[in-house]
Design an enzyme around this catalytic site. Structure first.
Site, mmCIF file in Angstrom:
data_model
loop_
_atom_site.group_PDB
_atom_site.id
_atom_site.type_symbol
_atom_site.label_atom_id
_atom_site.label_comp_id
_atom_site.label_asym_id
_atom_site.label_seq_id
_atom_site.Cartn_x
_atom_site.Cartn_y
_atom_site.Cartn_z
ATOM 1 C CG HIS A 117 -2.011 -0.776 0.824
ATOM 2 N ND1 HIS A 117 -3.236 -0.981 0.213
ATOM 3 C CD2 HIS A 117 -1.962 -2.193 2.107
ATOM 4 C CE1 HIS A 117 -3.993 -1.873 0.469
ATOM 5 N NE2 HIS A 117 -3.619 -2.591 1.656
ATOM 6 C CG ASP A 125 -8.324 -6.171 3.079
ATOM 7 O OD1 ASP A 125 -9.052 -4.691 1.942
ATOM 8 O OD2 ASP A 125 -7.523 -5.734 2.940
ATOM 9 C CD GLU A 181 -5.502 -9.191 3.169
ATOM 10 O OE1 GLU A 181 -5.698 -7.913 3.625
ATOM 11 O OE2 GLU A 181 -4.402 -9.241 2.589
#
Length: 268
Positions: free
Chosen positions: A48, A178, A152
């Site tokens: 990310h 998530d 996730e």
């Protein structure tokens, strides 16, 4: 010259609880500051954050003098990317969005030399092998690799037992954010249904004999997860630590009462 021993993998085997934070700022000074703070591990987030191979390498070098283990979360499962991360010296991988046992098996293959896997041989170009200066690197490197797969989604949790059956998976890291999104509770990782799913997951992981972890910056909830068997916890993010500290500082000086609350340290 000796092969770098993987302290994170050995620390997991002791059963101690290991605490770490996410590194999302690509400046190596941030990594070095965090490395001296006393955490057990630091996660370099290629998924990310704005990292490239060069900035990951800079972080690895900044962290190396300190007694803290670097972990890298790659952006995807691409074997070519994983090979490059291995070559620059990454030993600990937290791989996101692992949904099936087949994906977990492919990761094991990508991260290990034959006969265990299919990692390509290029040690003369590899920092991991100190450019061919580590004796028997090819025969010893597999033993120091630690693969943590990240589950996730609700689908991944349904496949958790099959994923744990894959030889070469050292542990499972549950991703609450998530997972919450996939369960219809986006932005609410503390929702009772999400917490219940995490607790079930921890129970399954612990029963398998593998290492269990997750991200949880809430101290009370994290303590409960530790009681349930979580042994490596992400408890913060460098960007949030800086942002929250900056907001707290400005509130302190704009409150009209600079004698109240925690005082900043003198000097620079």
């Amino acid at each position: 010259m000796e092969l770098p021993i993987n302290p994170f993998k050995r620390a997991l085997a002791t059963g101690d609880t290991l605490y770490g934070i996410w590194l999302g700022l690509p400046d190596a000074n941030v990594a070095e500051i965090a490395a001296g703070a006393g955490f057990d591990w630091l996660l370099i987030d290629h998924e990310h954050a704005p990292f490239e191979l060069g900035t990951i390498l800079g972080h690895l070098r900044a962290i190396a003098p300190y007694e803290v283990a670097p972990v890298v979360r790659p952006v995807n499962h691409d074997p070519a990317l994983l090979k490059k991360l291995l070559e620059i010296g990454v030993q600990n991988f937290l791989v996101p969005m692992v949904e099936t046992a087949e994906q977990a098996g492919q990761l094991v293959q990508a991260l290990h030399y034959p006969p265990v896997g299919r990692r390509g041989v290029g040690t003369s170009l590899a920092r991991a092998a100190r450019w061919n200066q580590i004796p028997n690197y090819l025969k010893r490197a597999n033993d120091e690799i630690c693969l943590i797969v990240q589950v996730e989604t609700a689908g991944a949790m349904a496949n958790l037992e099959a994923i744990l059956d894959v030889e070469g998976v050292d542990g499972v890291f549950i991703g609450p954010s998530d997972l919450a999104a996939s369960m219809g509770h986006i932005g609410n990782a503390g929702h009772p249904e999400v917490v219940a799913a995490i607790n079930r997951g921890l129970e399954i992981i612990v029963a398998s004999g593998r290492h269990a972890g997750l991200f949880c910056p809430n101290p009370e909830l994290a303590a409960d997860y530790v009681k349930r068997g979580a042994r490596f916890l992400g408890v913060g993010v460098d960007t949030l630590i800086f942002a929250e500290g900056a907001r707290r500082l400005v509130r302190h000086f704009r409150s009209g009462d600079s004698d109240s609350g925690e005082k900043p340290r003198a000097g620079y």
